[in-house]
Design a protein around this motif. Structure first.
Motif, PDB file in Angstrom:
ATOM      1  N   SER A   8      -7.303  50.647  14.367  1.00  0.00           N
ATOM      2  CA  SER A   8      -8.443  49.747  14.809  1.00  0.00           C
ATOM      3  C   SER A   8      -9.837  50.179  14.090  1.00  0.00           C
ATOM      4  O   SER A   8     -10.625  49.647  13.808  1.00  0.00           O
ATOM      5  CB  SER A   8      -8.144  49.809  16.271  1.00  0.00           C
ATOM      6  OG  SER A   8      -7.336  49.024  16.956  1.00  0.00           O
ATOM      7  N   LEU A   9      -9.740  51.466  14.502  1.00  0.00           N
ATOM      8  CA  LEU A   9     -11.085  52.043  13.677  1.00  0.00           C
ATOM      9  C   LEU A   9     -10.908  51.695  12.317  1.00  0.00           C
ATOM     10  O   LEU A   9     -12.330  51.615  12.010  1.00  0.00           O
ATOM     11  CB  LEU A   9     -11.127  53.794  14.307  1.00  0.00           C
ATOM     12  CG  LEU A   9     -12.210  54.370  13.526  1.00  0.00           C
ATOM     13  CD1 LEU A   9     -13.292  54.075  14.401  1.00  0.00           C
ATOM     14  CD2 LEU A   9     -12.200  55.846  13.822  1.00  0.00           C
ATOM     15  N   ASN A  10     -10.190  52.019  11.711  1.00  0.00           N
ATOM     16  CA  ASN A  10     -10.172  51.496  10.153  1.00  0.00           C
ATOM     17  C   ASN A  10     -10.514  50.130  10.196  1.00  0.00           C
ATOM     18  O   ASN A  10     -11.342  49.812   9.014  1.00  0.00           O
ATOM     19  CB  ASN A  10      -8.934  52.071   9.441  1.00  0.00           C
ATOM     20  CG  ASN A  10      -8.842  51.597   8.126  1.00  0.00           C
ATOM     21  OD1 ASN A  10      -9.805  52.001   7.280  1.00  0.00           O
ATOM     22  ND2 ASN A  10      -7.454  50.963   7.855  1.00  0.00           N
ATOM     23  N   GLN A  11     -10.082  49.266  10.640  1.00  0.00           N
ATOM     24  CA  GLN A  11     -10.474  47.975  10.533  1.00  0.00           C
ATOM     25  C   GLN A  11     -11.791  47.539  10.965  1.00  0.00           C
ATOM     26  O   GLN A  11     -12.506  46.993  10.273  1.00  0.00           O
ATOM     27  CB  GLN A  11      -9.506  47.060  11.563  1.00  0.00           C
ATOM     28  CG  GLN A  11      -8.280  47.004  11.312  1.00  0.00           C
ATOM     29  CD  GLN A  11      -7.777  46.835   9.815  1.00  0.00           C
ATOM     30  OE1 GLN A  11      -8.308  45.805   9.259  1.00  0.00           O
ATOM     31  NE2 GLN A  11      -6.753  47.528   9.232  1.00  0.00           N
ATOM     32  N   THR A  12     -12.610  48.538  11.829  1.00  0.00           N
ATOM     33  CA  THR A  12     -13.986  48.329  12.203  1.00  0.00           C
ATOM     34  C   THR A  12     -14.739  48.870  10.879  1.00  0.00           C
ATOM     35  O   THR A  12     -15.799  48.267  10.680  1.00  0.00           O
ATOM     36  CB  THR A  12     -14.205  49.197  13.399  1.00  0.00           C
ATOM     37  OG1 THR A  12     -13.352  48.751  14.466  1.00  0.00           O
ATOM     38  CG2 THR A  12     -15.746  49.259  13.987  1.00  0.00           C
ATOM     39  N   TYR A  13     -14.247  50.033  10.262  1.00  0.00           N
ATOM     40  CA  TYR A  13     -15.191  50.553   9.350  1.00  0.00           C
ATOM     41  C   TYR A  13     -15.051  49.453   8.155  1.00  0.00           C
ATOM     42  O   TYR A  13     -15.979  49.281   7.336  1.00  0.00           O
ATOM     43  CB  TYR A  13     -14.539  51.590   8.694  1.00  0.00           C
ATOM     44  CG  TYR A  13     -15.019  52.907   9.396  1.00  0.00           C
ATOM     45  CD1 TYR A  13     -16.333  53.467   9.279  1.00  0.00           C
ATOM     46  CD2 TYR A  13     -14.360  53.874  10.509  1.00  0.00           C
ATOM     47  CE1 TYR A  13     -16.794  54.521  10.026  1.00  0.00           C
ATOM     48  CE2 TYR A  13     -14.680  55.159  10.911  1.00  0.00           C
ATOM     49  CZ  TYR A  13     -16.156  55.241  10.747  1.00  0.00           C
ATOM     50  OH  TYR A  13     -16.609  56.462  11.623  1.00  0.00           O
ATOM     51  N   ARG A  14     -13.792  49.018   7.992  1.00  0.00           N
ATOM     52  CA  ARG A  14     -13.886  48.014   6.424  1.00  0.00           C
ATOM     53  C   ARG A  14     -14.706  46.770   7.069  1.00  0.00           C
ATOM     54  O   ARG A  14     -15.323  46.084   6.313  1.00  0.00           O
ATOM     55  CB  ARG A  14     -12.098  47.691   6.843  1.00  0.00           C
ATOM     56  CG  ARG A  14     -11.316  48.585   6.306  1.00  0.00           C
ATOM     57  CD  ARG A  14      -9.843  47.928   5.934  1.00  0.00           C
ATOM     58  NE  ARG A  14      -9.938  46.908   4.995  1.00  0.00           N
ATOM     59  CZ  ARG A  14      -9.744  47.458   3.572  1.00  0.00           C
ATOM     60  NH1 ARG A  14      -9.661  48.758   3.552  1.00  0.00           N
ATOM     61  NH2 ARG A  14      -9.603  46.405   2.783  1.00  0.00           N
ATOM     62  N   ARG A  15     -14.933  46.481   8.503  1.00  0.00           N
ATOM     63  CA  ARG A  15     -15.643  45.302   8.612  1.00  0.00           C
ATOM     64  C   ARG A  15     -17.230  45.862   8.290  1.00  0.00           C
ATOM     65  O   ARG A  15     -17.941  45.113   7.492  1.00  0.00           O
ATOM     66  CB  ARG A  15     -15.447  45.186  10.205  1.00  0.00           C
ATOM     67  CG  ARG A  15     -16.511  43.968  10.417  1.00  0.00           C
ATOM     68  CD  ARG A  15     -16.539  43.615  12.093  1.00  0.00           C
ATOM     69  NE  ARG A  15     -17.479  42.377  12.385  1.00  0.00           N
ATOM     70  CZ  ARG A  15     -17.639  42.339  13.720  1.00  0.00           C
ATOM     71  NH1 ARG A  15     -17.269  42.847  14.753  1.00  0.00           N
ATOM     72  NH2 ARG A  15     -18.589  41.210  14.113  1.00  0.00           N
ATOM     73  N   VAL A  16     -17.464  46.961   8.543  1.00  0.00           N
ATOM     74  CA  VAL A  16     -18.917  47.511   8.215  1.00  0.00           C
ATOM     75  C   VAL A  16     -19.231  47.372   6.892  1.00  0.00           C
ATOM     76  O   VAL A  16     -20.438  47.106   6.366  1.00  0.00           O
ATOM     77  CB  VAL A  16     -19.351  48.621   8.934  1.00  0.00           C
ATOM     78  CG1 VAL A  16     -20.517  49.287   8.871  1.00  0.00           C
ATOM     79  CG2 VAL A  16     -19.200  48.262  10.727  1.00  0.00           C
ATOM     80  N   LEU A  17     -18.019  47.977   6.127  1.00  0.00           N
ATOM     81  CA  LEU A  17     -18.369  48.002   4.668  1.00  0.00           C
ATOM     82  C   LEU A  17     -17.861  46.775   3.682  1.00  0.00           C
ATOM     83  O   LEU A  17     -17.670  46.720   2.692  1.00  0.00           O
ATOM     84  CB  LEU A  17     -17.200  49.114   4.229  1.00  0.00           C
ATOM     85  CG  LEU A  17     -17.618  50.678   4.789  1.00  0.00           C
ATOM     86  CD1 LEU A  17     -16.447  51.307   4.485  1.00  0.00           C
ATOM     87  CD2 LEU A  17     -18.824  51.133   4.243  1.00  0.00           C
ATOM     88  N   ASN A  18     -17.885  45.745   4.609  1.00  0.00           N
ATOM     89  CA  ASN A  18     -17.672  44.217   4.167  1.00  0.00           C
ATOM     90  C   ASN A  18     -16.348  44.213   3.094  1.00  0.00           C
ATOM     91  O   ASN A  18     -16.296  43.654   2.090  1.00  0.00           O
ATOM     92  CB  ASN A  18     -18.871  44.002   2.979  1.00  0.00           C
ATOM     93  CG  ASN A  18     -20.200  43.865   3.822  1.00  0.00           C
ATOM     94  OD1 ASN A  18     -20.185  43.394   4.933  1.00  0.00           O
ATOM     95  ND2 ASN A  18     -21.178  44.294   3.359  1.00  0.00           N
ATOM     96  N   ARG A  19     -15.098  44.697   3.890  1.00  0.00           N
ATOM     97  CA  ARG A  19     -14.095  44.727   3.181  1.00  0.00           C
ATOM     98  C   ARG A  19     -13.035  43.715   4.231  1.00  0.00           C
ATOM     99  O   ARG A  19     -13.685  43.500   5.298  1.00  0.00           O
ATOM    100  CB  ARG A  19     -13.572  46.058   3.082  1.00  0.00           C
ATOM    101  CG  ARG A  19     -14.226  46.890   2.286  1.00  0.00           C
ATOM    102  CD  ARG A  19     -14.212  46.372   0.584  1.00  0.00           C
ATOM    103  NE  ARG A  19     -14.869  47.510  -0.026  1.00  0.00           N
ATOM    104  CZ  ARG A  19     -15.869  47.747  -0.576  1.00  0.00           C
ATOM    105  NH1 ARG A  19     -16.897  46.928   0.172  1.00  0.00           N
ATOM    106  NH2 ARG A  19     -16.366  48.674  -1.337  1.00  0.00           N
TER     107      ARG A  19
END
Length: 247
Positions: A81-92
């Motif tokens: 879930s944390l990885n998905q949150t980071y991906r969202r912030v990084l526009n991925r």
């Protein structure tokens, strides 16, 4: 006649001495055998008590091991879930259904997700008197694995904490909206623009994600897989010892 009497007395005396010597030797041998038997019984009792104590210890370790595996499995989901949150912030591309409920901003800026395991298994094994069974040797190996993995995780956690702290310090020193954000957790347009588009911030976030996913997550995965192997092996050894005890 006196000569014959003296000679007979000497023979009787020698025969008595010989009989006494044989008797005394027999007494000594019986005492020694008795001592050896007593020592053997005592050693057997001590060995049996040690085996029983170790069997109980093995079962306690196995139970705690199963709890730790469950805890790590749950944490792996949190890391995903944390990885998905980071991906969202990084526009991925990301899985919206896995985004952490606490929200992207507080997660990225203020929170550190770390695995929380107590030291129960290491304490149990370190403080135990182990027998020479294969199961006990397996527990020694397991204890070593715990200490090695937890040290690796702790080393990476320190780096993550430092990265999060440094990122906050950079924002504090350069952004006017920091005080309002850190006080009220309100992120207005200038805050959103910075967090979404500032290249320096995105680089720091990317580094954090790398630490979590490629470093911390990799150690977690290896730790989890090794514990599953230890669990299967220890479970089989305990079952074998119980069957042998029943017989």
């Amino acid at each position: 006649m006196k000569l014959f009497n003296k000679q007979r007395f000497r023979l009787i005396k020698a025969q008595r001495l010989k009989s006494y010597t044989v008797y005394a030797t027999g007494e000594i041998l019986l005492v020694i055998i008795g001592i050896l038997i007593a020592l053997g019984i005592n050693n057997w009792n001590q060995q049996r008590q040690l085996e029983n104590a170790n069997l109980k210890l093995h079962q306690q370790v196995l139970s705690q091991l199963e709890e730790d595996i469950h805890t790590i499995s749950a944490f792996q989901k949190d890391l995903d879930s944390l990885n998905q949150t980071y991906r969202r912030v990084l526009n991925r591309t990301y899985d919206k259904g896995k985004i952490l409920a606490s929200g992207s901003l507080s997660t990225i800026l203020l929170e550190a997700y770390v695995l929380s395991l107590d030291q129960r298994i290491s304490n149990l094994i370190d403080n135990a008197k182990l027998d020479e069974s294969v199961a006990s040797q397996k527990m020694v190996d397991l204890n070593g694995a715990y200490k090695l993995y937890l040290k690796d995780l702790n080393d990476i956690e320190r780096i993550i904490f430092t990265k999060i702290t440094n990122n906050l310090a950079e924002i504090e020193q350069t952004q006017d909206w920091y005080a309002e954000f850190i006080t009220d957790l309100v992120c207005k347009n200038d805050c959103i623009y910075y967090l979404r588009d500032d290249e320096g911030h995105k680089s720091r976030v990317a580094s954090l994600r790398f630490l979590y996913v490629n470093r911390y997550g990799k150690v977690i995965d290896d730790f989890h897989n090794d514990l599953l192997v230890y669990k299967a092996e220890l479970k089989a050894l305990i079952s074998k010892k119980i069957q042998k005890k029943i017989r």
